[in-house]
Structure formats: C-alpha cells, structure tokens
Design an enzyme around this catalytic site. Structure first.
Site, mmCIF file in Angstrom:
data_model
loop_
_atom_site.group_PDB
_atom_site.id
_atom_site.type_symbol
_atom_site.label_atom_id
_atom_site.label_comp_id
_atom_site.label_asym_id
_atom_site.label_seq_id
_atom_site.Cartn_x
_atom_site.Cartn_y
_atom_site.Cartn_z
ATOM 1 N N SER A 7 -13.143 -23.683 -5.724
ATOM 2 C CA SER A 7 -13.496 -22.672 -6.725
ATOM 3 C C SER A 7 -14.047 -21.451 -6.006
ATOM 4 C CB SER A 7 -14.551 -23.221 -7.687
ATOM 5 O OG SER A 7 -15.177 -22.133 -8.340
ATOM 6 N N HIS A 32 -8.943 -22.731 -7.540
ATOM 7 C CA HIS A 32 -9.549 -22.813 -8.870
ATOM 8 C C HIS A 32 -10.252 -21.487 -9.181
ATOM 9 C CE1 HIS A 32 -11.313 -25.129 -12.220
ATOM 10 N NE2 HIS A 32 -12.423 -24.448 -11.999
ATOM 11 N N ASP A 34 -12.450 -19.414 -11.819
ATOM 12 C CA ASP A 34 -13.372 -19.553 -12.949
ATOM 13 C C ASP A 34 -13.583 -18.222 -13.654
ATOM 14 O OD1 ASP A 34 -14.245 -22.342 -12.910
ATOM 15 O OD2 ASP A 34 -15.055 -21.864 -10.940
ATOM 16 N N MET A 36 -15.212 -16.231 -16.646
ATOM 17 C CA MET A 36 -16.353 -16.369 -17.568
ATOM 18 C C MET A 36 -16.569 -15.072 -18.336
ATOM 19 S SD MET A 36 -19.037 -18.144 -14.987
ATOM 20 C CE MET A 36 -18.744 -19.763 -14.273
ATOM 21 N N HIS A 65 -9.329 -21.515 -14.883
ATOM 22 C CA HIS A 65 -10.241 -22.189 -15.811
ATOM 23 C C HIS A 65 -10.904 -21.130 -16.692
ATOM 24 C CE1 HIS A 65 -14.202 -24.768 -16.145
ATOM 25 N NE2 HIS A 65 -13.569 -24.634 -17.302
ATOM 26 N N MET A 67 -13.338 -20.023 -19.165
ATOM 27 C CA MET A 67 -14.585 -20.320 -19.891
ATOM 28 C C MET A 67 -14.865 -19.112 -20.771
ATOM 29 S SD MET A 67 -16.676 -22.106 -16.795
ATOM 30 C CE MET A 67 -15.597 -21.415 -15.562
ATOM 31 N N MET A 136 -15.409 -31.769 -17.474
ATOM 32 C CA MET A 136 -16.528 -31.068 -16.830
ATOM 33 C C MET A 136 -17.585 -32.095 -16.437
ATOM 34 S SD MET A 136 -15.729 -27.888 -16.637
ATOM 35 C CE MET A 136 -17.285 -27.431 -15.849
ATOM 36 N N ASP A 174 -14.888 -31.067 -12.424
ATOM 37 C CA ASP A 174 -15.408 -29.755 -12.018
ATOM 38 C C ASP A 174 -16.915 -29.714 -12.226
ATOM 39 O OD1 ASP A 174 -15.792 -27.070 -11.494
ATOM 40 O OD2 ASP A 174 -14.619 -26.342 -13.204
HETATM 41 C C1 DX5 Z 1 -18.804 -24.282 -13.370
HETATM 42 C C2 DX5 Z 1 -17.459 -23.847 -12.831
HETATM 43 C C3 DX5 Z 1 -17.143 -24.527 -11.557
HETATM 44 C C4 DX5 Z 1 -18.054 -24.147 -10.410
HETATM 45 C C5 DX5 Z 1 -18.197 -25.359 -9.539
HETATM 46 O O1 DX5 Z 1 -19.031 -23.711 -14.574
HETATM 47 O O2 DX5 Z 1 -16.436 -24.172 -13.748
HETATM 48 O O3 DX5 Z 1 -15.781 -24.436 -11.186
HETATM 49 O O4 DX5 Z 1 -17.583 -23.069 -9.643
HETATM 50 O O5 DX5 Z 1 -19.163 -25.139 -8.596
HETATM 51 P P1 DX5 Z 1 -19.856 -26.321 -7.792
HETATM 52 O O6 DX5 Z 1 -18.762 -27.094 -7.126
HETATM 53 O O7 DX5 Z 1 -20.737 -25.599 -6.823
HETATM 54 O O8 DX5 Z 1 -20.616 -27.175 -8.770
HETATM 55 ZN ZN ZN Z 2 -14.255 -24.347 -13.075
#
Ligand code: DX5
Ligand code: ZN
Length: 221
Positions: A7, A32, A34, A36, A65, A67, A136, A174
């Site tokens: 990620s 990956h 993320d 947000m 991903h 979010m 998750m 994740d």
């Molecule tokens: C969390 C994200 C993850 C995050 C994981 O909300 O969806 O993908 O980057 O980070 P680590 O591996 O540090 O928990």
């Molecule tokens: Zn993620």
C-alpha cells in the site's frame, strides 16, 4: 497464489516511482492504492491524477481500494486512470449490486470490502459475481494500526462459505499485516496480503523479501 500488495499510503511520496519499482523488483505483484475522501474515512489521500501518473511506472496489477462514499460516482474514472481491480465498501454503497455491475462493465475486476464489524452475510447474494473479497483487519482510514484478531476468524469463516459453494475467489486482508503475522493470516484463508508500513518503513527490499520468504515457506508445507 499468494500475493503481496504494497500500500503506497506508507511510501515516501517524493520518491514514489522508485519505491514502487523497488517493491516490484523484490516480488510484489499488486500495487494497493488507498483512495480516501474525508467522508467515509477521516483522511483524504489521493485520486485519479496520482494513479494515472504512477501507471507509467509499472505493469503490475493496480488494486484500487476506494474508501469513499457512494463510489458508483467514480468507477469509470478510476478504470480510466488505470485500475485493474476496484474495491468498494459494502457500507458505502446503497445499491451494491449496481456498483458491482458498473465495475464489471468498466472491464475491471470487482472486489467488495467489509469493515471489521460488518457481517459476512452482507455478501450472501453477491459473492458469486466477485473476483475478490477484502476483509478489513483494521478499521479503515489510517496506516500503521494493529490487526484486530477476530477479523481472522471472519476470513476463515468466509473461506469455509466459499468452499461450501465451490468458489475459489481471492481473499485480501488489509491493515496491520506484517511478515511476522503473515503465516497466521494465510492459514486463516487469505491469499492477497496488503502491507503498508510493513513494506515501506525502513528497507523496502528487505521488507518485501521477508514476505516472499514467508510465501515460499508456506508453499513448501
Ligand atoms: C487502511 C488502508 C490500508 C493501509 C494499511 O485504511 O486501507 O491499506 O494503508 O496500512 P498498514 O499495513 O500500515 O496497516
Ligand atoms: Zn487499503
């Protein structure tokens, strides 16, 4: 197949291209991403322009991903930006079935994510049409959190449901995944492992290889 999906949320954004290449060279198969929106989760991360730019760095699978609230608004845009897999949260979709169809129609693999407290029954009627399920293992929104142990029970329950239905869909996990707990996570039934801080904090090559070593060890057993 066991897959590591670094990620980039935990990467150094001033060196993003190079850090992606480093983890790919050491064995990562997915990247990956993320996204947000400051609504579904508190943070705002990045969107299409960043994804489009880093699409030039690698041919590896872009695992996006989302979010974000009401992700149906942006499926085509993320497909166009270079997504190979799009993950939406069941909790963020009023019309989940429609959004899954939208992802498929965009020519992208479809994945649905469940927050820790969301039961597997949310997937009962849509599971057969998915390429991947993301369980998750932390509450989404931040990197560097600790894995919530009951989420692994959820992974193994999902694997059992899939077996009963004759499905072999990928299960991604994740949040809080590290080389040190990867074996346990894989034993629970997950095969796509997201790693943020565990990949990008410190020596990226060594961190990635530590996951590859676990994959090789599990493969031999
Ligand atoms: C969390 C994200 C993850 C995050 C994981 O909300 O969806 O993908 O980057 O980070 P680590 O591996 O540090 O928990
Ligand atoms: Zn993620």
């Amino acid at each position: 197949m066991l897959i590591l999906a670094p990620s980039i949320l935990a990467a150094d954004f001033t060196k993003l291209g190079g850090q992606i290449e480093e983890t790919v060279k050491a064995g990562a198969e997915y990247i990956h991403l993320d996204v947000m929106d400051g609504m579904f989760v508190p943070q705002i991360s990045f969107g299409m322009p960043v994804i489009e730019t880093i699409r030039n760095c690698t041919d590896k699978v872009f695992d996006v991903h989302l979010m974000i609230e009401d992700p149906g608004r942006y499926i085509e845009a993320f497909a166009k930006a270079g997504a190979d897999i799009i993950t939406v949260h069941a909790e963020a979709c009023t019309h989940l079935d429609r959004v899954i169809q939208q992802i498929r129609n965009a020519g992208v693999k479809a994945c649905v994510a469940l927050n820790p407290a969301t039961p597997l029954s949310a997937l009962d009627y849509v599971l057969d049409g998915l390429d991947m399920v993301l369980i998750m293992t932390v509450n989404p929104g931040f990197g560097g959190q600790k894995l919530i142990p009951y989420c692994l029970k959820k992974v193994s329950d999902l694997r059992t449901i899939m077996k009963d239905r004759g499905l072999s869909i990928d299960i991604e996990v994740d949040g809080g995944i590290k080389a040190s707990n990867a074996k346990e996570v894989i034993a629970s039934g997950a095969n796509v492992l997201v790693g943020g801080s565990a990949v990008f904090a410190g020596d990226i090559t060594a961190n990635t290889k530590a996951f590859m070593d676990v994959f090789a060890e599990v493969g031999k057993e």
